[in-house]
Design a protein around this motif. Structure first.
Motif, mmCIF file in Angstrom:
data_model
loop_
_atom_site.group_PDB
_atom_site.id
_atom_site.type_symbol
_atom_site.label_atom_id
_atom_site.label_comp_id
_atom_site.label_asym_id
_atom_site.label_seq_id
_atom_site.Cartn_x
_atom_site.Cartn_y
_atom_site.Cartn_z
ATOM 1 N N THR A 12 45.786 19.957 11.970
ATOM 2 C CA THR A 12 44.376 19.661 12.242
ATOM 3 C C THR A 12 43.449 20.829 11.896
ATOM 4 O O THR A 12 42.242 20.646 11.778
ATOM 5 C CB THR A 12 44.176 19.270 13.717
ATOM 6 O OG1 THR A 12 44.793 20.249 14.572
ATOM 7 C CG2 THR A 12 44.780 17.898 13.991
ATOM 8 N N GLU A 13 44.005 22.024 11.741
ATOM 9 C CA GLU A 13 43.194 23.134 11.228
ATOM 10 C C GLU A 13 42.832 22.890 9.764
ATOM 11 O O GLU A 13 41.766 23.286 9.295
ATOM 12 C CB GLU A 13 43.953 24.454 11.371
ATOM 13 C CG GLU A 13 43.987 24.999 12.796
ATOM 14 C CD GLU A 13 44.860 26.244 12.922
ATOM 15 O OE1 GLU A 13 45.475 26.637 11.889
ATOM 16 O OE2 GLU A 13 44.941 26.806 14.031
ATOM 17 N N ILE A 14 43.743 22.239 9.071
ATOM 18 C CA ILE A 14 43.493 21.910 7.662
ATOM 19 C C ILE A 14 42.610 20.663 7.564
ATOM 20 O O ILE A 14 41.666 20.606 6.773
ATOM 21 C CB ILE A 14 44.831 21.665 6.916
ATOM 22 C CG1 ILE A 14 45.715 22.922 6.982
ATOM 23 C CG2 ILE A 14 44.577 21.287 5.460
ATOM 24 C CD1 ILE A 14 47.143 22.691 6.484
ATOM 25 N N ASP A 15 42.931 19.638 8.348
ATOM 26 C CA ASP A 15 42.213 18.362 8.310
ATOM 27 C C ASP A 15 41.953 17.898 9.740
ATOM 28 O O ASP A 15 42.744 17.151 10.325
ATOM 29 C CB ASP A 15 43.048 17.328 7.543
ATOM 30 C CG ASP A 15 42.324 15.998 7.393
ATOM 31 O OD1 ASP A 15 41.145 15.920 7.781
ATOM 32 O OD2 ASP A 15 42.952 15.038 6.895
ATOM 33 N N PRO A 16 40.845 18.342 10.343
ATOM 34 C CA PRO A 16 40.574 18.029 11.764
ATOM 35 C C PRO A 16 40.479 16.544 12.069
ATOM 36 O O PRO A 16 40.735 16.122 13.194
ATOM 37 C CB PRO A 16 39.236 18.731 12.030
ATOM 38 C CG PRO A 16 39.103 19.748 10.947
ATOM 39 C CD PRO A 16 39.795 19.188 9.759
ATOM 40 N N LEU A 17 40.112 15.724 11.100
ATOM 41 C CA LEU A 17 39.893 14.295 11.352
ATOM 42 C C LEU A 17 41.039 13.434 10.826
ATOM 43 O O LEU A 17 40.853 12.244 10.531
ATOM 44 C CB LEU A 17 38.573 13.853 10.714
ATOM 45 C CG LEU A 17 37.318 14.603 11.191
ATOM 46 C CD1 LEU A 17 36.079 14.060 10.502
ATOM 47 C CD2 LEU A 17 37.165 14.501 12.709
ATOM 48 N N ASN A 18 42.219 14.026 10.697
ATOM 49 C CA ASN A 18 43.360 13.277 10.188
ATOM 50 C C ASN A 18 43.834 12.276 11.239
ATOM 51 O O ASN A 18 44.413 12.655 12.275
ATOM 52 C CB ASN A 18 44.496 14.250 9.818
ATOM 53 C CG ASN A 18 45.630 13.567 9.095
ATOM 54 O OD1 ASN A 18 46.325 12.732 9.656
ATOM 55 N ND2 ASN A 18 45.823 13.933 7.846
ATOM 56 N N ASP A 19 43.581 10.992 11.014
ATOM 57 C CA ASP A 19 43.910 9.966 12.006
ATOM 58 C C ASP A 19 45.413 9.805 12.187
ATOM 59 O O ASP A 19 45.913 9.589 13.302
ATOM 60 C CB ASP A 19 43.279 8.635 11.620
ATOM 61 C CG ASP A 19 43.850 8.080 10.326
ATOM 62 O OD1 ASP A 19 43.885 8.835 9.334
ATOM 63 O OD2 ASP A 19 44.257 6.910 10.300
ATOM 64 N N ALA A 20 46.189 9.925 11.085
ATOM 65 C CA ALA A 20 47.634 9.737 11.162
ATOM 66 C C ALA A 20 48.273 10.787 12.069
ATOM 67 O O ALA A 20 49.210 10.476 12.835
ATOM 68 C CB ALA A 20 48.241 9.805 9.763
ATOM 69 N N ALA A 21 47.770 12.029 12.018
ATOM 70 C CA ALA A 21 48.326 13.100 12.863
ATOM 71 C C ALA A 21 48.092 12.800 14.331
ATOM 72 O O ALA A 21 48.991 12.987 15.173
ATOM 73 C CB ALA A 21 47.684 14.432 12.478
ATOM 74 N N HIS A 22 46.894 12.321 14.676
ATOM 75 C CA HIS A 22 46.583 11.991 16.071
ATOM 76 C C HIS A 22 47.453 10.830 16.568
ATOM 77 O O HIS A 22 47.981 10.863 17.694
ATOM 78 C CB HIS A 22 45.101 11.628 16.211
ATOM 79 C CG HIS A 22 44.187 12.812 16.116
ATOM 80 N ND1 HIS A 22 43.818 13.358 14.912
ATOM 81 C CD2 HIS A 22 43.578 13.572 17.085
ATOM 82 C CE1 HIS A 22 43.004 14.388 15.121
ATOM 83 N NE2 HIS A 22 42.837 14.538 16.442
ATOM 84 N N VAL A 23 47.619 9.810 15.730
ATOM 85 C CA VAL A 23 48.435 8.657 16.127
ATOM 86 C C VAL A 23 49.884 9.085 16.319
ATOM 87 O O VAL A 23 50.559 8.680 17.280
ATOM 88 C CB VAL A 23 48.329 7.534 15.073
ATOM 89 C CG1 VAL A 23 49.329 6.423 15.368
ATOM 90 C CG2 VAL A 23 46.907 6.981 15.025
ATOM 91 N N LEU A 24 50.374 9.922 15.385
ATOM 92 C CA LEU A 24 51.757 10.385 15.476
ATOM 93 C C LEU A 24 51.991 11.205 16.738
ATOM 94 O O LEU A 24 53.004 11.021 17.442
ATOM 95 C CB LEU A 24 52.099 11.212 14.220
ATOM 96 C CG LEU A 24 53.548 11.660 14.024
ATOM 97 C CD1 LEU A 24 54.514 10.486 14.116
ATOM 98 C CD2 LEU A 24 53.701 12.373 12.674
ATOM 99 N N LEU A 25 51.055 12.090 17.073
ATOM 100 C CA LEU A 25 51.204 12.894 18.286
ATOM 101 C C LEU A 25 51.160 12.008 19.531
ATOM 102 O O LEU A 25 51.936 12.204 20.489
ATOM 103 C CB LEU A 25 50.109 13.961 18.360
ATOM 104 C CG LEU A 25 50.197 14.920 19.548
ATOM 105 C CD1 LEU A 25 51.493 15.740 19.490
ATOM 106 C CD2 LEU A 25 48.982 15.853 19.578
#
Length: 852
Positions: free
Chosen positions: A692-705
């Protein structure tokens, strides 16, 4: 290197003038110039009479050059009767004076005046001699006046000079320049007493007309007739070998030159060097230049620069270019275009700037080349400066130049400027229309692109390919396949680029039936299955889940390059057939096909899917140490994915931290997925932080977490992640699934009701959900796009046939479990290709072995 033209005139001597007793004064040339000036200033006969008296008293009236200028004065004043009375007082025949006047006009570059003088001579009955006709042929040749030349030829025959060898040679040269092979051949055949000039002209004409084999045939006939070839002969013959890329014959001619001690310099040296270069023998070209004692001129240096460029030795080309004492426009253009050919666009533009700074006036070719480089690097400012330069030099913006400007502005997203140029073109070629169409396609305005496409008066294959590529780029697959049908109706035959674009689109959407149809089309039309088409077909079959057909095609191909092998290895990788991919790679090495970086991405991906940890490390090491390929982010990503699959999460993190390049989103995503599979929450949070430091609005990362927290039972953290997503305004990327049915590609999104058969689809979906375990129903009933596509497949395909779906996201756990159950209960094979790999569901099992 073009064939050298034989000497246009073999004899231009005038009849010998009668000697006079007049002494030659040192000031003769000065007085002559003064008389010329006086004659030019005369406006009537009265003014001329004073000059005439001076010419008589000084005896200058007997000089043919002076007399010819006097004659010119009378022609301009339309008083030739008076002229004849004057010239009757001279010792020279009147023809000599007229010939001198013609020769003078030729030297001044005034062939039109020559034709006028010739007309006066014929009208006045002035006898025409051999020199007259030589001059006339020269004038006709200089301005390509073929009608006048034919008339002169007729008068030569009427005058009885048809047997004159030098006139025949010059006539052959004239017709050769005009591409009139028939006339050249007639003159050559009817004249038995041929000298070396006759043979040279005939050979040169064959080369000019693109008949190099016939030219070489004359070489042997020439020797049989006892005529010894000279340096000019060899220039044309070597040029013929260059056109044919016939190195063996070129070497024979080179040997003949040396054995007969012909001088290797000038044009002959340049032609020999050019022949060796274009036949792929740069070293022999260098050796020849080193052996020759003649001075290396600008033409030869430029040829060598071109040779280095063709040999992919761009640094050597630039080094030689810098050493050149003299550079002409062709030298600059060769080096600049060499950079562009090798994709060194910035270097080409820097050199172009240097050329302009050196006050070298550019021509259309170098400007088109520079504009092409500007388009590639999207240098708007320099492109505008070049446009201004074109206007400054008063060049006509048409043809190649106009098309290059359109292409530049279109690629630099200045469609308004491109449109202005297009509208102002005096003649719009199909290239102009295609350049403009490409601009609309690049802009993403598909409707405008299609409207413009419809306006193109004569569409060629490039027009169709451009729009097909545009539809593929913006995922308008339904319209793409319809456009291909329209293309066939229009009788424009698809080329290999068309077919590759279509196959690539079939691969993207999993349109197997369309892909099979294209394969059949290739066979029916006997289109050669080269490496490019073969690679596209294997890729299509592989990505459409028909691995058996892909391998069958691969086995049938006799000639396979690295791209073909890589496509087949990648197909095995997507199917999770790791050992088959490894075996194929080993066979590839046995066949001495050197892998590239893409091959290793496919191979390491296969190792990852198969959990082959030892093989993964082995081939990663082999890539760097044996093939000297510097690992890219994709190679590291495969290794991280492999380590994560087998649970070596700390080792994966260590690899990420030791990489010489910065990890990207895909790298941290791979680690997060592995953490989810092995439920390492702490490391997942670490990876999430970096991602998220690279892409703060990455939806896939939030869903995965959130999913990882849910698996660990940390529901408060799940709520926190979802709240964070909501507060940031991040929208989850909707899933999209594609399924081909009856020649049409259908698209579904989560909760989609746009399909005309939505009622039947959702009814079938309810039926499918009834067989799922209650504990899984909540997740599985979210109407994910792949489930809608599967339901559509059930209602629209015969029972027992496989259902194939392409999904743009990784399949979720709930859908994965649902597919296993459905495949078992309904006894149907379900093939889903997500954005990572294939999942083949049969009898309740998945080919991924529940790891993806």
């Amino acid at each position: 290197m073009t064939a050298a033209s034989p000497t246009v005139f073999s004899s231009l001597s005038l009849p010998t003038r009668k000697p006079t007793n007049t002494p030659i004064h040192k000031s003769f040339s000065i007085r002559t110039e003064s008389i010329f000036s006086l004659l030019k200033s005369c406006s009537n006969i009265r003014e001329f009479s004073r000059i005439h008296a001076h010419l008589i008293t000084t005896n200058l009236i007997h000089d043919p050059l002076i007399a010819s200028h006097v004659l010119g004065f009378f022609i301009s004043n339309e008083n030739l009767n008076y002229a004849r009375r004057i010239f009757s007082q001279t010792y020279d025949p009147e023809t000599v004076i007229w010939n001198t006047l013609i020769e003078s006009q030729l030297k001044n570059g005034s062939p039109g005046a020559v034709f006028s003088i010739y007309s006066h001579m014929v009208t006045r009955g002035i006898p025409l001699d051999v020199s007259t006709f030589h001059f006339l042929i020269h004038a006709c040749s200089s301005v390509s006046a073929f009608r006048q030349g034919s008339e002169v030829h007729s008068r030569i025959l009427k005058s009885g000079f048809g047997v004159n060898r030098s006139l025949n040679n010059n006539l052959m040269g004239f017709y050769s320049k005009g591409g009139s092979l028939k006339e050249v051949h007639q003159l050559f055949d009817k004249f038995p007493d041929r000298d070396v000039i006759s043979w040279n002209t005939m050979i040169s004409c064959y080369v000019r007309q693109g008949m190099p084999c016939e030219a070489l045939g004359l070489f042997w006939e020439m020797k049989v007739n006892g005529v010894k070839p000279d340096e000019i002969t060899m220039v044309s013959l070597v040029s013929a070998c260059t056109k044919l890329r016939d190195l063996k014959m070129g070497e024979k001619l080179h040997l003949y030159v040396e054995e007969n001690e012909l001088e290797i310099s000038g044009n002959l040296l340049n032609c020999l060097v050019d022949m060796y270069i274009k036949c792929g023998e740069m070293e022999k070209a260098q050796e020849l230049v080193a052996r020759c004692k003649s001075e290396v001129d600008v033409v030869l240096c430029t040829t060598l620069v071109s040779g280095y460029v063709k040999s992919n030795k761009i640094d050597a080309a630039r080094h030689l270019f810098e050493q050149m004492g003299e550079k002409n426009l062709i030298s600059w253009t060769t080096m600049i275009s060499g950079y562009v050919q090798r994709d060194y666009y910035y270097e080409s533009l820097e050199l172009f700037r240097e050329m302009i700074f050196e006050n070298v006036k550019p021509d259309e070719v170098v400007l088109v080349t520079a504009l092409s480089a500007c388009a590639h690097v999207k240098d708007r400012e320099l492109g505008r400066s070049i446009h201004n330069l074109i206007m400054k030099y008063g060049m006509i913006v048409d043809g190649f130049l106009g098309n290059a400007l359109i292409d530049h502005y279109a690629k630099c997203e200045r469609l308004d400027e491109a449109c202005k140029i297009f509208e102002q073109l005096p003649c719009k070629s199909v290239v102009s229309w295609n350049s403009m169409l490409d601009g609309f396609c690049r802009s993403g305005d598909i409707e405008r692109a299609r409207a413009f496409f419809n306006e193109i008066p004569e569409k060629d294959v490039i027009s169709w390919n451009t729009l097909i590529k545009c539809y593929a780029m913006f995922h308008r697959y339904g319209e793409l396949f319809k456009l291909f049908n329209d293309m066939q109706i229009s009788n424009v035959k698809p080329d290999k680029l068309t077919l590759v674009s279509l196959l690539s689109s079939c691969a993207s959407v999993g349109a197997l039936n369309h892909g099979i149809w294209i394969h059949v089309y290739i066979k029916k039309n006997h289109i050669e299955l080269d490496n490019m088409l073969g690679t596209a077909l294997i890729d299509m079959y592989g990505k459409c889940g028909s691995i058996e057909k892909a391998y069958e095609l691969f086995s049938e191909m006799t000639e396979k390059n690295v791209f073909v092998w890589t496509a087949m290895i990648a197909a095995h990788a997507m199917e999770g057939q790791a050992w088959k991919a490894v075996d194929l790679f080993l066979l590839m090495e046995e066949k001495a096909i050197e892998p590239d970086h893409v091959t290793f991405i496919a191979l390491l991906s296969a190792c990852s899917h198969g959990g082959l940890i030892d093989e993964g490390y082995k081939y990663f090491d082999r890539m760097t140490n044996v093939y000297k390929i510097v690992p890219k982010i994709q190679h590291y990503g495969c290794m991280v994915d492999l380590l994560g699959r087998v649970g070596k999460l700390e080792e994966a993190l260590k690899l990420i931290n030791s990489m010489p390049i910065e990890p990207d989103v895909s790298m941290w995503s791979a680690l997060m997925r592995a953490c989810g599979s092995h439920l390492n929450v702490d490391l997942a949070e670490h990876a999430f932080k970096h991602l998220t430091e690279i892409d703060p609005l990455n939806d896939a990362a939030h869903v995965l977490l959130a999913n990882i927290y849910a698996k660990a039972g940390r529901w408060d953290d799940v709520s926190w992640v979802r709240k964070k997503l909501h507060e940031a305004g991040v929208q989850k990327q909707p899933g999209c699934s594609l399924i081909e049915q009856n020649g049409v590609v259908h698209e579904f999104r989560a909760g989609d009701f746009s399909n005309p058969q939505s009622v039947e689809i959702y009814s079938m979906l309810d039926e499918l959900e009834e067989i799922l375990p209650k504990e899984e129903l909540e997740e599985a009933s979210s109407k994910h796009s792949e489930k809608l596509a599967i339901a559509f497949g059930f209602i629209s395909s015969p029972a027992g046939t496989p259902i194939r779906v392409v999904n743009n996201q990784r399949i979720c756990g709930g859908c994965h479990l649902a597919m296993k159950i459905i495949s078992q209960v309904y006894d149907r094979e379900i093939v889903i290709r997500d954005n990572y790999r294939f999942h083949r569901f049969r009898d309740g099992y998945c080919s991924c072995k529940d790891y993806w």
